[in-house]
Every structure is written in C-alpha cells, then in structure tokens.
Scaffold this active site. Sequence first.
Site, PDB file in Angstrom:
ATOM      1  N   GLU A   1       0.823  -1.212   0.000  1.00  0.00           N
ATOM      2  CA  GLU A   1       0.000   0.000   0.000  1.00  0.00           C
ATOM      3  C   GLU A   1       0.859   1.264   0.000  1.00  0.00           C
ATOM      4  O   GLU A   1       0.553   2.212  -0.713  1.00  0.00           O
ATOM      5  CB  GLU A   1      -0.953   0.025   1.204  1.00  0.00           C
ATOM      6  CG  GLU A   1      -2.116  -0.934   1.101  1.00  0.00           C
ATOM      7  CD  GLU A   1      -3.170  -0.528   0.084  1.00  0.00           C
ATOM      8  OE1 GLU A   1      -3.071   0.548  -0.539  1.00  0.00           O
ATOM      9  OE2 GLU A   1      -4.121  -1.313  -0.110  1.00  0.00           O
TER      10      GLU A   1
ATOM     11  N   ASP B   1      -6.389   8.168  -0.515  1.00  0.00           N
ATOM     12  CA  ASP B   1      -5.890   7.181   0.443  1.00  0.00           C
ATOM     13  C   ASP B   1      -4.722   7.809   1.192  1.00  0.00           C
ATOM     14  O   ASP B   1      -3.864   8.458   0.582  1.00  0.00           O
ATOM     15  CB  ASP B   1      -5.425   5.915  -0.275  1.00  0.00           C
ATOM     16  CG  ASP B   1      -6.524   5.248  -1.066  1.00  0.00           C
ATOM     17  OD1 ASP B   1      -7.691   5.320  -0.644  1.00  0.00           O
ATOM     18  OD2 ASP B   1      -6.224   4.642  -2.107  1.00  0.00           O
TER      19      ASP B   1
END
Length: 148
Positions: free
Chosen positions: A53, A71
């Site tokens: 991520e 994000d």
Amino acid sequence: MRALFILGLFLLSVAVQGKVFERCELARTLKRLGMDGFRGVSLANWMCLARWESSYNTRATNYNPGSRSTDYGIFQINSRYWCNDGKTPRAVNACHISCSALLQDDITQAVACAKRVVSDPQGIRAWVAWRNRCQNQDLTQYVRGCGV
C-alpha cells in the site's frame, strides 16, 4: 551560509517525505500496538499490506479520481469512508479522525483506524493491495529475522 541552505533543504525534504519504516522496525511497532492476531489477521499480513500500500511510508497519499477520494498513510486509509480530509464528497469518517492524523510518523492513530477498518465485515479484504499481493501467499518474508 551555503551549507546552512543545503542543510535546510535536506531537513525540509525529510519533513515532507515523512517516516519510511525499516521492515523489522515496523514489524516490532505493529506488534507492540496489538496488530498481531487482531481480528485473526497475522502480523505478516499487516506487513505485506503496508509494503504494497505505502512501501512503509507514513506520508504516502494516493488520489482516486473516480471517487474523488484520497488514500492516506502507511495503510492507505480512504477518505470516502474512514477519515475526514475536508474535500471528499459524502465522506463517512467512520474512524472519527482527520486524514492528516494518518500521515504522522507516530502511527498509533493509523493503527487504531486500521483496526476499525478490519473490524468491518469485509475485514482485511477491504484493501485491494492485500487481495492482489498478499492473499494466499507465503508471507513469512515480511517478518523473517525481525524477532517478532
């Protein structure tokens, strides 16, 4: 004078970049913060998720034009559902947190929010990177040699 200028630029770049954890440092931190086995998710799974991520970077961000959301942080927690960035339309803010808190070098608040995310029915499958890179894989490499 020039040396001070260069030092200032260096310090500014470090401040903007944020903390990029070393693999074992992050493994020990996540274990200390109660992530190993939380909701049945092993430490190796959390480590794999963070690797894919954010590359272990606390200041990582990624804008999603389709949903007009972003994000944030080491776990890439989304502003549509989990945090408030003041600009995402119809944001839910289920973690009751400012998205900027997810970008701090101290990942305590990011961990608390990740625990909230994984507590939902979707669990760790909420993270696309986990589904694509970690699910059904041998994840021992992410914690090997870390003493955790």
